[in-house]
Design a protein around this motif. Structure first.
Motif, mmCIF file in Angstrom:
data_model
loop_
_atom_site.group_PDB
_atom_site.id
_atom_site.type_symbol
_atom_site.label_atom_id
_atom_site.label_comp_id
_atom_site.label_asym_id
_atom_site.label_seq_id
_atom_site.Cartn_x
_atom_site.Cartn_y
_atom_site.Cartn_z
ATOM 1 N N ASP A 7 8.549 -51.045 20.699
ATOM 2 C CA ASP A 7 9.897 -51.570 20.576
ATOM 3 C C ASP A 7 10.437 -51.982 21.937
ATOM 4 O OD1 ASP A 7 10.672 -48.933 18.218
ATOM 5 O OD2 ASP A 7 9.658 -50.853 17.926
ATOM 6 N N HIS A 44 1.538 -47.255 24.837
ATOM 7 C CA HIS A 44 0.881 -46.737 23.659
ATOM 8 C C HIS A 44 1.514 -47.340 22.398
ATOM 9 C CE1 HIS A 44 -1.513 -43.556 21.938
ATOM 10 N NE2 HIS A 44 -0.490 -43.015 21.323
ATOM 11 N N PRO A 45 0.722 -47.715 21.373
ATOM 12 C CA PRO A 45 1.342 -48.187 20.133
ATOM 13 C C PRO A 45 2.349 -47.169 19.616
ATOM 14 C CG PRO A 45 -1.013 -48.586 20.060
ATOM 15 C CD PRO A 45 -0.750 -47.803 21.316
ATOM 16 N N GLY A 46 3.449 -47.643 19.141
ATOM 17 C CA GLY A 46 4.494 -46.746 18.665
ATOM 18 C C GLY A 46 5.478 -46.346 19.750
ATOM 19 N N GLY A 47 5.261 -46.801 20.977
ATOM 20 C CA GLY A 47 6.162 -46.447 22.076
ATOM 21 C C GLY A 47 7.259 -47.488 22.279
ATOM 22 N N ASP A 81 3.887 -43.481 26.929
ATOM 23 C CA ASP A 81 4.668 -43.521 25.705
ATOM 24 C C ASP A 81 5.870 -44.436 25.876
ATOM 25 O OD1 ASP A 81 3.885 -40.272 26.061
ATOM 26 O OD2 ASP A 81 3.328 -41.250 24.183
#
Lengths: 352, 350
Positions: A290, A262-265, A242
């Motif tokens: 990000d 992970h995407p969104g991490g 994450d």
């Protein structure tokens, strides 16, 4: 009466001198501290070898080094309420203005008028007697010794990094770089409830140490292309991280983090590598991963001291590999730089 | 119309306008008679490269993802829509059950389908089918063209929200293409104290002014020196930016954004250019400037529709060219040339 205040002063790149300086006079809100252990950091080494650091800070006049310090209060100013003579303290080296917008928002580490020990032109605390605002000296409870006090500063960096990355209960965390900062981030991540920590490095010895000290998985990524290393991490851990906390200062690890996370991490950058590396930024953006850099810390000292005093960081002192008296500061720096010495965290004892 | 005339990409540089069977709506889906569908740089990329990132087009797909249409048939179980309803269609179709969906980030769903782009046919056609829940009614005071603009507008709105723009923020938008123009208006409508638009094309800057931007800026210093260019920008702005929204995808602009932000500020990437680029992460780190990305939209069509129908955002002025379906290749060439702002395809008459 002339009191000798022996101090380690950097005059220019590679020109470090032990000198007697004046004992500082304290103001009504300051304390005078008899310095004890002070740790050395990568930035101290950078000033010594290059005369500048992070592309923005440049040495222009002689400056006392050292910012990871702890000591004992020997004098208090008339308005000081939080400390008394005899208190042992961890010194938070950065003193912000506390009035500007960014200070009032709580992110005082970014204050444009920050005065930070051993960042030019502010003097550091590799000295016998050191003056500092009492508000930025944090009292150590009985159970926390001065040596632990000197580790509070790098621990604060790790806490801030984990906060920036949003590490929380159930997170899988990837730490790149098994040096002291990486190890501290690993421990803090676990304290924050991470379900596991993967550590990568290019040095087997460092990885073995990390494994011994609590890493769930260690992977040597020397010579492995980033997308493949990312797959190895995901296979080993059973899922993608994450949060990636980059502590190695290598551009490789930033790219590795972008692929593995992970995407969104988030990828948190603690290490300082090339100023302008080539990274797959579009991949990060389309995955909504990000990229957040870290600059020192804010409001982390109390947490750091709490974590130590509550016994949640039993391995902390194992980071300390060498001790030197103040008079041998130059030797300490040389040791830090030498690969053979196998140094992790070097402590200079300022009262010896 | 007894056949479905559709623009399909078969692979790299292989685009065909074909007659297909008219699709029938399954349970909870609707059939749509296509109206206006916007053309996007992504469509040009699909044609030029035959792929989206690592996903290669190995079976034909009808493109077109900026969609408006009229409901022509209801699948079983559809109760919220009627035949004849005018709708804007969200091309994203998430699975609803994966980790990303269940934590509210369905735009990065593990099994995301995007009609017209990924795994599902889109709108450059006479008819298409879509889940009823992805179709949003457009009020009478909005045209079908404006309905088609909901998709690029939703990208701008999502960017502003993901960036957690705070009311009163000073915002700089880089790149005055459709996404930039809409992101600029979204920032204004959602509370920015002022917004500056940056571009190197004076005609686009004029359009930005017409669309209500507070201030425009054309750098005179070349972007190979982003630090110097940012000094110019900040002097014109009279401040450092709280938020920079990068919509150009052009090299060097991310660094211009980093240098133009205040410490603790944010750079939001909406423009996707080269996969790898040189980025001044050192500067971003020392000032804790976050570099964030935003992908597509996150259930913000109702808000986008409201913003346009209430007159708070003007999307119509971005449409510079209108072409019939048969001329889609002209549209692709126009987008590539940079002469147009937004090209839309009229599927009404096909």
């Amino acid at each position: 009466m002339a009191v000798k205040n022996l101090s380690a002063v950097l005059h220019a790149k590679l020109d470090l001198r032990l000198e007697n300086r004046d004992v500082p006079a304290i103001g009504e809100e300051d304390v005078l501290i008899r310095m004890g252990p002070v740790g050395i950091c990568g930035s101290d080494i950078k000033y010594w070898t290059h005369g500048y650091c992070s592309g923005v800070f440049v040495l222009r006049a002689p400056m006392v080094l050292g910012h990871e310090g702890a000591g004992t209060v020997v004098q208090t100013g008339s308005k000081v309420g939080n400390l008394k003579v005899g208190d042992r303290v961890a010194i938070e080296p950065g003193v912000p203005c506390l009035r500007c917008r960014i200070c009032r928002e709580g992110r005082y580490n970014l204050c444009p008028r920050m005065q930070f020990c051993a960042t030019p032109p502010v003097h550091g605390n590799l000295t016998r007697l050191f003056k500092h605002p009492a508000a930025f000296c944090h009292r150590l409870p009985e159970s926390v010794d001065l040596e632990h006090g000197a580790l509070v500063e790098p621990l604060a960096v790790a806490i801030h990094a984990c906060n920036r990355g949003g590490v929380k209960a159930g997170s899988l965390v990837l730490v790149c770089g098994a040096g002291p900062v990486g190890l501290l981030c690993m421990w803090v991540a676990k304290c924050a409830g991470a379900l596991g920590v993967v550590v990568t490095d290019i040095d087997d010895q460092r990885l073995a140490f990390a494994k011994e000290k609590g890493a769930d998985y260690v992977i040597n990524v020397r010579g492995v292309e980033e997308p493949i290393a990312a797959q190895q991490i995901i296979s080993a851990a059973g899922c993608s991280p994450d949060v990636t906390i980059e502590c190695s200062g290598s551009d490789y690890s930033m790219t590795l983090g972008i692929h593995a996370t992970h995407p969104g991490g988030s990828v948190v950058q603690v290490g300082r590598g090339t100023q302008i590396p080539s990274i797959p930024l579009t991949l990060a953006a389309t995955k909504e991963v990000d990229i957040k850099g870290v600059f020192r810390y804010a409001n982390c000292y109390p947490t750091a001291i709490s974590l130590i005093s509550s016994g949640q960081l039993p391995g902390l002192k194992s980071l300390i590999s060498h001790h030197f008296p103040l008079a041998e500061t130059e030797m300490a720096f040389k040791t830090a730089l030498s690969r053979d010495a196998g140094a992790i965290k070097i402590i200079i004892e300022c009262d010896q | 119309m007894s056949t479905n005339r559709a623009v399909r990409i078969h692979g790299k540089n292989d685009i065909r306008i074909e007659d297909l069977p008219i699709p029938e709506p399954q349970e909870n889906w609707v059939q749509l008679r296509m109206s206006t569908v916007g053309l996007c740089r992504t469509d040009v990329h699909l044609y030029d490269e035959g792929r989206v990132d690592h996903i290669v087009i190995n079976k034909p797909i009808t493109i077109g993802h900026e969609i408006s249409g009229r409901v022509s048939k209801l699948g079983q179980g559809v109760t919220d829509l009627n035949v004849g309803d005018r709708v804007a269609v969200d091309p994203l179709r998430s699975c609803g059950g994966c980790h990303q969906c269940s934590r509210g980030r369905s735009n990065i769903c593990r099994q995301l389908h995007c009609s017209g782009v990924l795994h599902a046919d889109g709108g450059f056609a006479t008819y298409m089918v879509a889940p009823a829940k992805t179709c949003y009614k457009i009020p009478d005071n909005m045209s079908m063209e404006e309905g088609a603009m909901m998709e690029p507008l939703s990208v701008g709105v999502n960017g502003v929200k993901r960036a957690r723009m705070v009311e009163g923020d000073v915002v700089v938008v880089m790149g005055a293409g459709p996404v930039g123009l809409f992101a600029m208006q979204a920032a204004k409508a959602l509370g920015a104290s002022r917004v500056m638009m940056v571009d190197i094309n004076p005609k686009r800057l004029e359009l930005a002014l017409k669309m209500g931007v507070s201030q425009v800026f054309k750098p005179t210093v070349h972007l190979s020196n982003p630090k110097a260019a940012s000094e110019e920008l900040k002097a014109a702005l009279g401040d450092e930016a709280d938020l920079c929204i990068e919509c150009s995808g052009a090299p060097g602009v991310v660094d211009l954004a980093i240098h133009s932000c205040r410490p603790g500020g944010k750079v939001m990437m909406l423009g996707f250019g080269e996969m790898a680029m040189k980025v001044h992460v050192g500067m971003a780190a020392v000032r804790e400037i976050d570099i964030l990305g935003s992908f597509a939209n996150l259930h913000n069509y109702p808000e986008c529709i409201r913003l346009v129908s209430e007159g708070k955002i003007n999307v119509r002025s971005a449409i510079t060219h209108r072409l019939p379906l048969e001329n889609v290749m002209d549209g692709i060439n126009l987008v590539r040339s940079g002469e147009s702002v937004k090209v839309v395809i009229n599927c009404d008459d096909c």
